[in-house]
Design a protein around this motif. Sequence first.
Motif, PDB file in Angstrom:
ATOM      1  N   ALA A 107       5.865  -6.612  -1.947  1.00  0.00           N
ATOM      2  CA  ALA A 107       4.903  -6.896  -0.882  1.00  0.00           C
ATOM      3  C   ALA A 107       3.458  -6.894  -1.371  1.00  0.00           C
ATOM      4  O   ALA A 107       2.568  -7.352  -0.665  1.00  0.00           O
ATOM      5  CB  ALA A 107       5.056  -5.867   0.235  1.00  0.00           C
ATOM      6  N   VAL A 108       3.216  -6.408  -2.567  1.00  0.00           N
ATOM      7  CA  VAL A 108       1.847  -6.241  -3.062  1.00  0.00           C
ATOM      8  C   VAL A 108       1.263  -7.576  -3.506  1.00  0.00           C
ATOM      9  O   VAL A 108       1.906  -8.368  -4.195  1.00  0.00           O
ATOM     10  CB  VAL A 108       1.821  -5.222  -4.226  1.00  0.00           C
ATOM     11  N   ARG A 109       0.017  -7.825  -3.099  1.00  0.00           N
ATOM     12  CA  ARG A 109      -0.722  -9.043  -3.454  1.00  0.00           C
ATOM     13  C   ARG A 109      -2.077  -8.645  -4.034  1.00  0.00           C
ATOM     14  O   ARG A 109      -2.605  -7.577  -3.736  1.00  0.00           O
ATOM     15  CB  ARG A 109      -0.961  -9.917  -2.211  1.00  0.00           C
ATOM     16  N   MET A 110      -2.627  -9.516  -4.845  1.00  0.00           N
ATOM     17  CA  MET A 110      -3.968  -9.296  -5.400  1.00  0.00           C
ATOM     18  C   MET A 110      -4.935 -10.249  -4.705  1.00  0.00           C
ATOM     19  O   MET A 110      -4.707 -11.456  -4.661  1.00  0.00           O
ATOM     20  CB  MET A 110      -3.984  -9.546  -6.904  1.00  0.00           C
ATOM     21  N   LYS A 114      -8.439  -6.881  -6.055  1.00  0.00           N
ATOM     22  CA  LYS A 114      -8.051  -5.649  -5.380  1.00  0.00           C
ATOM     23  C   LYS A 114      -6.587  -5.764  -4.964  1.00  0.00           C
ATOM     24  O   LYS A 114      -6.137  -6.822  -4.535  1.00  0.00           O
ATOM     25  CB  LYS A 114      -8.920  -5.389  -4.161  1.00  0.00           C
ATOM     26  N   MET A 115      -5.888  -4.654  -5.093  1.00  0.00           N
ATOM     27  CA  MET A 115      -4.483  -4.603  -4.728  1.00  0.00           C
ATOM     28  C   MET A 115      -4.360  -4.338  -3.235  1.00  0.00           C
ATOM     29  O   MET A 115      -5.091  -3.508  -2.682  1.00  0.00           O
ATOM     30  CB  MET A 115      -3.813  -3.484  -5.532  1.00  0.00           C
ATOM     31  N   GLU A 131      -4.417   1.829  -2.540  1.00  0.00           N
ATOM     32  CA  GLU A 131      -4.802   2.574  -3.740  1.00  0.00           C
ATOM     33  C   GLU A 131      -3.562   3.315  -4.241  1.00  0.00           C
ATOM     34  O   GLU A 131      -3.179   4.344  -3.689  1.00  0.00           O
ATOM     35  CB  GLU A 131      -5.913   3.572  -3.396  1.00  0.00           C
ATOM     36  N   PRO A 132      -2.890   2.779  -5.285  1.00  0.00           N
ATOM     37  CA  PRO A 132      -1.666   3.421  -5.771  1.00  0.00           C
ATOM     38  C   PRO A 132      -1.935   4.798  -6.382  1.00  0.00           C
ATOM     39  O   PRO A 132      -2.879   4.988  -7.139  1.00  0.00           O
ATOM     40  CB  PRO A 132      -1.147   2.466  -6.847  1.00  0.00           C
ATOM     41  N   LEU A 133      -1.078   5.760  -6.008  1.00  0.00           N
ATOM     42  CA  LEU A 133      -1.115   7.098  -6.579  1.00  0.00           C
ATOM     43  C   LEU A 133      -0.025   7.268  -7.627  1.00  0.00           C
ATOM     44  O   LEU A 133      -0.186   8.014  -8.579  1.00  0.00           O
ATOM     45  CB  LEU A 133      -0.917   8.150  -5.479  1.00  0.00           C
ATOM     46  N   PHE A 134       1.107   6.553  -7.409  1.00  0.00           N
ATOM     47  CA  PHE A 134       2.259   6.654  -8.293  1.00  0.00           C
ATOM     48  C   PHE A 134       2.993   5.325  -8.280  1.00  0.00           C
ATOM     49  O   PHE A 134       3.079   4.665  -7.253  1.00  0.00           O
ATOM     50  CB  PHE A 134       3.202   7.773  -7.818  1.00  0.00           C
TER      51      PHE A 134
END
Length: 172
Positions: A107-110, A114-115, A131-134
């Motif tokens: 589902a992630v797009r740039m 920015k993610m 903002e990915p943590l893991f």
Amino acid sequence: NELSDEKPAKTSGKGKVVSSYVWYFAAKVSDTDAKHLTQGNTVKIRFSQTSQDMQATVSSIRDDADTDDTLVIFRSQDMNEDLISMRKQVATVVVASYSGLKVPKSAVRMEDDKMGVYVLSNSVASYKNIEPLFEGDSYYIVEQNVTGNDSLVINDDIIVEAKDVNDKKVMK
């Protein structure tokens, strides 16, 4: 292995003497898992019989070159009544934990370097920064930000697959 197969020594049945709250837990772990541990680091040990995680320090790491296993010894001063009677236990070692929202990588797009992800709200697609943590194999754990409309929050409907999706586009 020899120690774990050994039967406990017979006691007189009069009890035992506890002289301090320091205890050790020895665990046989795979060499792969042992790479995540460093002597002196603090971890949490989760026993199935206790209601809370116990904080411990990696006291010693002893790699056996002849096998694929490593002996890891943990030291702790956390004590409760459940631990006093334990001897041979299966435990989970928690090296790190993250709290946030789980987002599939698909589902992630740039957008503008920015993610983010597109979410569906009232049939309208909206782009929200993450903002990915893991990073896992197929997902990210992302920070949940409660401020601003462009941040992902719990119960947002993430668009996992769509063609020609963009911000503020009406979706069917």
